[in-house]
Design an enzyme around this catalytic site. Sequence first.
Site, PDB file in Angstrom:
ATOM      1  N   ASP A 156      -5.752 -33.138  -8.199  1.00 23.76           N
ATOM      2  CA  ASP A 156      -4.973 -32.708  -9.360  1.00 23.76           C
ATOM      3  C   ASP A 156      -4.740 -33.894 -10.286  1.00 23.76           C
ATOM      4  OD1 ASP A 156      -3.218 -34.132  -7.765  1.00 23.76           O
ATOM      5  OD2 ASP A 156      -1.492 -32.957  -8.376  1.00 23.76           O
ATOM      6  N   ASP A 204      -7.642 -33.114  -2.270  1.00 16.77           N
ATOM      7  CA  ASP A 204      -6.273 -33.594  -2.253  1.00 16.77           C
ATOM      8  C   ASP A 204      -5.405 -32.392  -1.869  1.00 16.77           C
ATOM      9  OD1 ASP A 204      -4.027 -35.208  -3.079  1.00 16.77           O
ATOM     10  OD2 ASP A 204      -4.003 -34.064  -4.939  1.00 16.77           O
ATOM     11  N   ASP A 220      -4.893 -39.980  -8.255  1.00 16.07           N
ATOM     12  CA  ASP A 220      -6.214 -40.006  -7.648  1.00 16.07           C
ATOM     13  C   ASP A 220      -7.377 -40.264  -8.600  1.00 16.07           C
ATOM     14  OD1 ASP A 220      -5.694 -36.629  -6.470  1.00 16.07           O
ATOM     15  OD2 ASP A 220      -6.264 -37.299  -8.443  1.00 16.07           O
TER      16      ASP A 220
HETATM   17  P1  ADP Z   1      -0.825 -36.075  -2.433  1.00 15.68           P
HETATM   18  O1  ADP Z   1      -1.871 -36.903  -1.766  1.00 15.68           O
HETATM   19  O2  ADP Z   1      -0.302 -35.009  -1.519  1.00 15.68           O
HETATM   20  O3  ADP Z   1      -1.230 -35.523  -3.758  1.00 15.68           O
HETATM   21  P2  ADP Z   1       0.644 -38.359  -3.596  1.00 15.68           P
HETATM   22  O4  ADP Z   1      -0.357 -39.411  -3.292  1.00 15.68           O
HETATM   23  O5  ADP Z   1       0.857 -37.993  -5.016  1.00 15.68           O
HETATM   24  O6  ADP Z   1       0.438 -37.025  -2.700  1.00 15.68           O
HETATM   25  O7  ADP Z   1       2.040 -38.809  -2.983  1.00 15.68           O
HETATM   26  C1  ADP Z   1       2.134 -39.068  -1.606  1.00 15.68           C
HETATM   27  C2  ADP Z   1       3.545 -39.023  -1.107  1.00 15.68           C
HETATM   28  O8  ADP Z   1       4.318 -40.026  -1.733  1.00 15.68           O
HETATM   29  C3  ADP Z   1       4.257 -37.726  -1.398  1.00 15.68           C
HETATM   30  O9  ADP Z   1       4.024 -36.756  -0.423  1.00 15.68           O
HETATM   31  C4  ADP Z   1       5.711 -38.185  -1.406  1.00 15.68           C
HETATM   32  O10 ADP Z   1       6.194 -38.264  -0.068  1.00 15.68           O
HETATM   33  C5  ADP Z   1       5.638 -39.586  -1.981  1.00 15.68           C
HETATM   34  N1  ADP Z   1       5.876 -39.604  -3.440  1.00 15.68           N
HETATM   35  C6  ADP Z   1       4.973 -39.894  -4.401  1.00 15.68           C
HETATM   36  N2  ADP Z   1       5.542 -39.839  -5.622  1.00 15.68           N
HETATM   37  C7  ADP Z   1       6.819 -39.472  -5.437  1.00 15.68           C
HETATM   38  C8  ADP Z   1       7.945 -39.232  -6.298  1.00 15.68           C
HETATM   39  N3  ADP Z   1       7.855 -39.331  -7.615  1.00 15.68           N
HETATM   40  N4  ADP Z   1       9.115 -38.897  -5.719  1.00 15.68           N
HETATM   41  C9  ADP Z   1       9.234 -38.776  -4.364  1.00 15.68           C
HETATM   42  N5  ADP Z   1       8.230 -38.987  -3.517  1.00 15.68           N
HETATM   43  C10 ADP Z   1       7.051 -39.335  -4.013  1.00 15.68           C
HETATM   44 MG    MG Z   2      -1.872 -35.552  -5.600  1.00 17.03          MG
END
Ligand code: ADP
Ligand code: MG
Length: 338
Positions: free
Chosen positions: A231, A38, A235
Amino acid sequence: SIPLGFFGGIGGASKAGILVKGSNYLEALSHAQTVVMDKTGTLTEGKFHVTRQKAVEITPEEQLELAALAESASNHPIAQSLKEAYGKAIDTERVEDVQEIAGHGVSARVDGKQVLAGNAAYLENAGLQPETPTEIGTAVHLAVNGVYTGYILIADTIKPDAAQAVQAFRQAGVSTVAMLTGDSESAAEAVGDTLQLDEVHAKCLPADKVQFMQAYRAKLAKGRTLVFVGDGMNDAPVLAQSDVGVAMGGLGSDAAIAAADLVILDDKPSKLGLAMHIAKKTMGIARENIVFALGVKAIVLVLGAVGLAHIGAAVFADVGVSVIAILNSTRAMRTKFK
Ligand code: ADP
Ligand code: MG
Protein backbone atom coordinates in the site's frame (compact mmCIF):
# COMPACT_ATOMS: atom_id res chain seq x y z
CA SER A 1 1.68 -7.70 -34.27
CA ILE A 2 3.52 -7.73 -30.95
CA PRO A 3 2.91 -4.12 -29.85
CA LEU A 4 -0.72 -4.44 -30.91
CA GLY A 5 -1.28 -7.40 -28.60
CA PHE A 6 0.31 -5.51 -25.71
CA PHE A 7 -1.75 -2.38 -26.40
CA GLY A 8 -4.81 -4.59 -26.20
CA GLY A 9 -3.65 -6.11 -22.90
CA ILE A 10 -2.83 -2.74 -21.32
CA GLY A 11 -6.16 -1.36 -22.56
CA GLY A 12 -8.08 -4.33 -21.15
CA ALA A 13 -6.30 -3.96 -17.80
CA SER A 14 -7.03 -0.23 -17.61
CA LYS A 15 -10.72 -0.87 -18.24
CA ALA A 16 -10.64 -3.09 -15.14
CA GLY A 17 -8.97 -0.35 -13.08
CA ILE A 18 -5.41 -1.65 -13.35
CA LEU A 19 -2.83 0.84 -14.58
CA VAL A 20 0.11 -0.93 -16.28
CA LYS A 21 3.06 1.39 -16.87
CA GLY A 22 4.66 -0.58 -19.71
CA SER A 23 4.30 -3.69 -21.82
CA ASN A 24 7.47 -5.17 -20.29
CA TYR A 25 5.65 -5.38 -16.92
CA LEU A 26 2.85 -7.37 -18.49
CA GLU A 27 5.42 -9.82 -19.82
CA ALA A 28 7.22 -10.00 -16.44
CA LEU A 29 3.88 -10.57 -14.69
CA SER A 30 3.12 -13.54 -16.91
CA HIS A 31 6.27 -15.25 -15.55
CA ALA A 32 5.61 -14.57 -11.84
CA GLN A 33 7.04 -17.22 -9.51
CA THR A 34 6.84 -15.43 -6.16
CA VAL A 35 4.34 -12.85 -4.98
CA VAL A 36 5.27 -10.99 -1.82
CA MET A 37 2.53 -8.94 -0.17
CA ASP A 38 2.40 -6.38 2.56
CA LYS A 39 -0.31 -6.88 5.18
CA THR A 40 -1.80 -3.60 6.32
CA GLY A 41 -3.75 -1.90 3.55
CA THR A 42 -2.90 -4.62 1.02
CA LEU A 43 -4.41 -7.87 2.35
CA THR A 44 -6.33 -6.07 5.07
CA GLU A 45 -8.54 -3.00 4.85
CA GLY A 46 -6.10 -0.82 6.77
CA LYS A 47 -9.05 0.44 8.82
CA PHE A 48 -8.55 -0.53 12.42
CA HIS A 49 -11.11 -0.31 15.19
CA VAL A 50 -10.32 -0.28 18.88
CA THR A 51 -11.12 -3.67 20.43
CA ARG A 52 -9.71 -3.18 23.92
CA GLN A 53 -7.83 -0.65 25.97
CA LYS A 54 -5.56 -1.26 28.89
CA ALA A 55 -4.79 2.03 30.57
CA VAL A 56 -2.19 2.10 33.35
CA GLU A 57 -2.05 5.16 35.61
CA ILE A 58 -4.25 7.22 33.28
CA THR A 59 -7.90 7.02 32.23
CA PRO A 60 -8.76 5.29 28.94
CA GLU A 61 -10.12 8.64 27.64
CA GLU A 62 -6.85 10.39 28.40
CA GLN A 63 -4.91 7.51 26.86
CA LEU A 64 -6.86 7.67 23.59
CA GLU A 65 -6.61 11.44 23.48
CA LEU A 66 -2.83 11.42 23.94
CA ALA A 67 -2.47 8.72 21.28
CA ALA A 68 -4.66 10.59 18.78
CA LEU A 69 -2.81 13.85 19.38
CA ALA A 70 0.62 12.23 19.12
CA GLU A 71 -0.46 10.59 15.83
CA SER A 72 -2.03 13.81 14.51
CA ALA A 73 0.63 14.38 11.85
CA SER A 74 0.88 10.76 10.66
CA ASN A 75 -1.05 9.31 7.74
CA HIS A 76 -0.29 5.69 8.68
CA PRO A 77 -3.52 3.60 8.75
CA ILE A 78 -2.98 3.04 12.50
CA ALA A 79 -2.76 6.79 13.10
CA GLN A 80 -5.87 7.46 11.00
CA SER A 81 -7.82 4.86 12.97
CA LEU A 82 -6.77 6.23 16.36
CA LYS A 83 -7.81 9.74 15.29
CA GLU A 84 -11.14 8.35 14.14
CA ALA A 85 -11.67 6.46 17.41
CA TYR A 86 -10.94 9.67 19.33
CA GLY A 87 -13.62 11.32 17.21
CA LYS A 88 -13.01 14.92 18.29
CA ALA A 89 -11.29 17.71 16.36
CA ILE A 90 -7.55 17.78 16.96
CA ASP A 91 -6.03 21.00 18.23
CA THR A 92 -2.59 20.86 16.61
CA GLU A 93 -1.45 23.75 18.85
CA ARG A 94 -1.18 21.18 21.66
CA VAL A 95 1.29 19.01 19.72
CA GLU A 96 4.97 19.76 19.11
CA ASP A 97 8.18 17.96 18.05
CA VAL A 98 6.46 15.18 16.15
CA GLN A 99 8.70 12.41 14.87
CA GLU A 100 7.60 9.28 13.02
CA ILE A 101 9.87 6.24 13.01
CA ALA A 102 9.01 3.90 10.12
CA GLY A 103 7.91 0.46 11.30
CA HIS A 104 7.95 1.56 14.94
CA GLY A 105 5.64 4.45 15.81
CA VAL A 106 5.64 8.13 16.69
CA SER A 107 6.99 10.41 19.38
CA ALA A 108 5.58 13.85 20.13
CA ARG A 109 5.26 16.46 22.86
CA VAL A 110 1.57 16.77 23.78
CA ASP A 111 0.55 19.51 26.26
CA GLY A 112 4.23 19.58 27.21
CA LYS A 113 4.31 15.83 27.99
CA GLN A 114 6.64 13.52 26.07
CA VAL A 115 4.47 10.82 24.43
CA LEU A 116 5.61 7.67 22.63
CA ALA A 117 3.05 5.61 20.69
CA GLY A 118 4.05 2.53 18.77
CA ASN A 119 4.75 -1.19 18.83
CA ALA A 120 6.42 -3.21 21.59
CA ALA A 121 9.87 -3.06 19.97
CA TYR A 122 9.67 0.72 19.86
CA LEU A 123 8.98 1.02 23.57
CA GLU A 124 11.59 -1.61 24.42
CA ASN A 125 14.15 0.47 22.53
CA ALA A 126 13.19 3.35 24.81
CA GLY A 127 14.00 1.15 27.83
CA LEU A 128 10.39 0.33 28.79
CA GLN A 129 8.72 -3.04 29.35
CA PRO A 130 5.42 -3.17 27.44
CA GLU A 131 2.92 -5.92 28.25
CA THR A 132 2.01 -8.53 25.65
CA PRO A 133 -1.76 -8.69 25.18
CA THR A 134 -3.23 -12.19 24.90
CA GLU A 135 -5.88 -11.31 22.30
CA ILE A 136 -5.18 -11.17 18.58
CA GLY A 137 -4.68 -7.70 17.24
CA THR A 138 -2.20 -4.89 16.88
CA ALA A 139 -1.21 -3.20 20.12
CA VAL A 140 -0.30 0.47 20.10
CA HIS A 141 1.69 0.91 23.31
CA LEU A 142 1.95 4.27 25.02
CA ALA A 143 4.50 5.93 27.23
CA VAL A 144 4.04 9.34 28.86
CA ASN A 145 7.10 11.15 30.22
CA GLY A 146 9.05 7.90 30.19
CA VAL A 147 6.37 5.89 32.09
CA TYR A 148 4.56 2.96 30.42
CA THR A 149 0.82 3.68 30.37
CA GLY A 150 -0.62 0.57 28.72
CA TYR A 151 -1.87 -0.13 25.23
CA ILE A 152 -4.74 0.35 22.82
CA LEU A 153 -5.55 -2.91 21.04
CA ILE A 154 -6.83 -2.42 17.52
CA ALA A 155 -7.96 -4.93 14.90
CA ASP A 156 -8.14 -4.82 11.16
CA THR A 157 -10.29 -6.93 8.81
CA ILE A 158 -9.07 -9.01 5.89
CA LYS A 159 -10.28 -7.68 2.52
CA PRO A 160 -13.23 -9.72 1.20
CA ASP A 161 -11.43 -10.62 -2.04
CA ALA A 162 -8.01 -11.45 -0.50
CA ALA A 163 -8.58 -15.23 -0.54
CA GLN A 164 -9.79 -15.06 -4.14
CA ALA A 165 -6.62 -13.12 -5.02
CA VAL A 166 -4.33 -15.78 -3.52
CA GLN A 167 -6.24 -18.49 -5.39
CA ALA A 168 -5.90 -16.56 -8.68
CA PHE A 169 -2.13 -16.22 -8.18
CA ARG A 170 -1.79 -19.98 -7.74
CA GLN A 171 -3.91 -20.58 -10.85
CA ALA A 172 -1.58 -18.30 -12.79
CA GLY A 173 1.36 -20.52 -11.82
CA VAL A 174 2.74 -18.60 -8.82
CA SER A 175 4.49 -21.08 -6.52
CA THR A 176 5.09 -18.94 -3.42
CA VAL A 177 2.73 -16.37 -1.91
CA ALA A 178 4.41 -14.64 1.03
CA MET A 179 3.50 -11.84 3.41
CA LEU A 180 5.91 -9.38 5.02
CA THR A 181 4.62 -7.17 7.79
CA GLY A 182 5.87 -4.86 10.46
CA ASP A 183 3.03 -6.02 12.69
CA SER A 184 3.18 -8.53 15.59
CA GLU A 185 3.47 -12.31 15.15
CA SER A 186 -0.10 -12.90 16.37
CA ALA A 187 -1.69 -10.42 13.96
CA ALA A 188 0.44 -11.76 11.09
CA GLU A 189 -0.28 -15.45 11.82
CA ALA A 190 -4.03 -14.77 11.96
CA VAL A 191 -3.98 -13.39 8.40
CA GLY A 192 -1.51 -16.01 7.15
CA ASP A 193 -3.64 -18.89 8.46
CA THR A 194 -6.92 -17.51 7.12
CA LEU A 195 -5.50 -16.96 3.64
CA GLN A 196 -3.28 -20.09 3.69
CA LEU A 197 -0.19 -18.18 2.68
CA ASP A 198 3.03 -20.11 2.09
CA GLU A 199 5.24 -17.85 4.19
CA VAL A 200 4.65 -15.14 6.77
CA HIS A 201 7.32 -12.89 8.26
CA ALA A 202 6.30 -10.56 11.09
CA LYS A 203 8.01 -7.65 12.89
CA CYS A 204 9.84 -6.56 9.73
CA LEU A 205 11.35 -3.11 9.57
CA PRO A 206 11.54 -1.57 6.08
CA ALA A 207 15.19 -2.71 5.84
CA ASP A 208 14.25 -6.32 6.79
CA LYS A 209 11.65 -6.32 4.01
CA VAL A 210 14.37 -5.39 1.51
CA GLN A 211 16.51 -8.29 2.79
CA PHE A 212 13.66 -10.80 2.45
CA MET A 213 13.10 -9.56 -1.10
CA GLN A 214 16.77 -10.18 -1.93
CA ALA A 215 16.47 -13.71 -0.53
CA TYR A 216 13.35 -14.38 -2.63
CA ARG A 217 15.15 -13.07 -5.70
CA ALA A 218 18.04 -15.49 -5.12
CA LYS A 219 15.54 -18.38 -5.12
CA LEU A 220 13.94 -17.51 -8.48
CA ALA A 221 14.17 -20.04 -11.31
CA LYS A 222 15.62 -18.80 -14.62
CA GLY A 223 13.20 -16.53 -16.49
CA ARG A 224 10.77 -16.30 -13.56
CA THR A 225 9.95 -13.07 -11.75
CA LEU A 226 9.35 -11.55 -8.30
CA VAL A 227 6.25 -9.43 -7.68
CA PHE A 228 5.71 -7.15 -4.68
CA VAL A 229 2.35 -5.70 -3.67
CA GLY A 230 2.08 -2.95 -1.08
CA ASP A 231 0.00 0.00 0.00
CA GLY A 232 3.11 2.14 -0.06
CA MET A 233 3.31 2.92 3.65
CA ASN A 234 7.05 2.50 4.30
CA ASP A 235 7.47 0.18 1.35
CA ALA A 236 8.72 2.29 -1.54
CA PRO A 237 12.26 0.78 -1.13
CA VAL A 238 10.80 -2.75 -1.39
CA LEU A 239 8.84 -1.87 -4.54
CA ALA A 240 12.16 -0.97 -6.14
CA GLN A 241 13.52 -4.48 -5.37
CA SER A 242 10.87 -6.27 -7.40
CA ASP A 243 10.51 -7.09 -11.09
CA VAL A 244 6.92 -5.91 -10.92
CA GLY A 245 6.04 -3.52 -8.10
CA VAL A 246 2.33 -3.14 -7.46
CA ALA A 247 0.79 -0.31 -5.45
CA MET A 248 -2.71 0.17 -4.12
CA GLY A 249 -3.84 3.38 -5.77
CA GLY A 250 -6.55 4.38 -3.30
CA LEU A 251 -4.78 3.99 0.03
CA GLY A 252 -1.27 4.14 -1.37
CA SER A 253 1.16 7.00 -0.86
CA ASP A 254 2.08 9.20 -3.84
CA ALA A 255 5.68 7.97 -3.62
CA ALA A 256 4.57 4.35 -3.99
CA ILE A 257 2.21 5.12 -6.87
CA ALA A 258 5.09 6.89 -8.63
CA ALA A 259 7.57 4.05 -7.91
CA ALA A 260 5.14 1.24 -8.84
CA ASP A 261 4.99 -0.51 -12.22
CA LEU A 262 1.36 -1.45 -11.77
CA VAL A 263 -1.30 0.47 -9.85
CA ILE A 264 -4.57 -1.08 -8.67
CA LEU A 265 -6.95 1.86 -8.58
CA ASP A 266 -9.64 0.38 -6.32
CA ASP A 267 -7.25 -1.38 -3.86
CA LYS A 268 -8.67 -4.86 -4.58
CA PRO A 269 -5.89 -7.49 -4.43
CA SER A 270 -7.93 -9.81 -6.71
CA LYS A 271 -7.32 -7.32 -9.53
CA LEU A 272 -3.70 -8.50 -9.55
CA GLY A 273 -4.98 -12.02 -10.23
CA LEU A 274 -6.94 -10.59 -13.15
CA ALA A 275 -3.84 -8.70 -14.34
CA MET A 276 -1.89 -12.00 -14.35
CA HIS A 277 -4.65 -13.60 -16.39
CA ILE A 278 -4.61 -10.68 -18.88
CA ALA A 279 -0.79 -10.87 -19.04
CA LYS A 280 -0.84 -14.59 -19.91
CA LYS A 281 -3.58 -14.08 -22.50
CA THR A 282 -1.68 -11.14 -24.03
CA MET A 283 1.53 -13.17 -24.29
CA GLY A 284 -0.43 -15.97 -25.97
CA ILE A 285 -1.97 -13.58 -28.49
CA ALA A 286 1.40 -11.98 -29.31
CA ARG A 287 2.84 -15.47 -29.87
CA GLU A 288 -0.12 -16.48 -32.09
CA ASN A 289 0.32 -13.33 -34.16
CA ILE A 290 4.03 -13.95 -34.70
CA VAL A 291 3.54 -17.58 -35.71
CA PHE A 292 0.58 -16.72 -37.95
CA ALA A 293 2.25 -13.74 -39.72
CA LEU A 294 5.57 -15.48 -40.30
CA GLY A 295 3.86 -18.74 -41.25
CA VAL A 296 1.58 -17.22 -43.91
CA LYS A 297 4.44 -15.18 -45.33
CA ALA A 298 6.70 -18.23 -45.53
CA ILE A 299 4.02 -20.26 -47.31
CA VAL A 300 3.30 -17.48 -49.85
CA LEU A 301 7.04 -17.02 -50.38
CA VAL A 302 7.50 -20.70 -51.20
CA LEU A 303 4.38 -20.82 -53.39
CA GLY A 304 5.58 -17.68 -55.20
CA ALA A 305 9.01 -19.19 -55.81
CA VAL A 306 7.50 -22.26 -57.48
CA GLY A 307 5.05 -20.09 -59.44
CA LEU A 308 1.87 -21.06 -57.60
CA ALA A 309 1.08 -17.74 -55.85
CA HIS A 310 -0.18 -14.71 -57.74
CA ILE A 311 -0.49 -11.07 -56.61
CA GLY A 312 -3.70 -11.67 -54.61
CA ALA A 313 -1.94 -14.12 -52.30
CA ALA A 314 0.88 -11.61 -51.78
CA VAL A 315 -1.62 -8.86 -50.82
CA PHE A 316 -3.28 -11.23 -48.37
CA ALA A 317 0.08 -12.23 -46.88
CA ASP A 318 0.81 -8.58 -46.20
CA VAL A 319 -2.36 -6.56 -45.54
CA GLY A 320 -4.72 -9.47 -44.85
CA VAL A 321 -2.42 -10.92 -42.20
CA SER A 322 -2.08 -7.48 -40.56
CA VAL A 323 -5.85 -7.08 -40.35
CA ILE A 324 -6.28 -10.55 -38.84
CA ALA A 325 -3.45 -9.87 -36.34
CA ILE A 326 -5.16 -6.60 -35.34
CA LEU A 327 -8.49 -8.37 -34.86
CA ASN A 328 -6.78 -11.09 -32.82
CA SER A 329 -5.08 -8.41 -30.67
CA THR A 330 -8.40 -6.85 -29.71
CA ARG A 331 -9.18 -10.10 -27.84
CA ALA A 332 -6.63 -9.01 -25.24
CA MET A 333 -8.86 -6.02 -24.50
CA ARG A 334 -11.86 -8.17 -23.71
CA THR A 335 -10.93 -10.17 -20.66
CA LYS A 336 -13.86 -10.80 -18.38
CA PHE A 337 -13.50 -9.97 -14.69
CA LYS A 338 -15.03 -12.80 -12.70
P1 ADP B 1 2.88 -3.20 7.61
O1 ADP B 1 4.10 -3.97 7.23
O2 ADP B 1 1.87 -4.08 8.27
O3 ADP B 1 2.29 -2.40 6.51
P2 ADP B 1 4.34 -0.91 8.78
O4 ADP B 1 5.69 -1.28 8.31
O5 ADP B 1 3.70 0.29 8.19
O6 ADP B 1 3.31 -2.16 8.76
O7 ADP B 1 4.39 -0.72 10.36
C1 ADP B 1 4.83 -1.78 11.16
C2 ADP B 1 4.40 -1.63 12.59
O8 ADP B 1 4.98 -0.47 13.15
C3 ADP B 1 2.91 -1.47 12.77
O9 ADP B 1 2.24 -2.69 12.84
C4 ADP B 1 2.86 -0.71 14.10
O10 ADP B 1 2.99 -1.64 15.18
C5 ADP B 1 4.09 0.17 14.06
N1 ADP B 1 3.80 1.52 13.55
C6 ADP B 1 4.21 2.05 12.38
N2 ADP B 1 3.78 3.32 12.25
C7 ADP B 1 3.04 3.59 13.34
C8 ADP B 1 2.31 4.73 13.82
N3 ADP B 1 2.22 5.85 13.13
N4 ADP B 1 1.71 4.63 15.02
C9 ADP B 1 1.77 3.48 15.76
N5 ADP B 1 2.44 2.39 15.37
C10 ADP B 1 3.07 2.43 14.20
MG1 MG C 1 2.23 -1.08 5.07
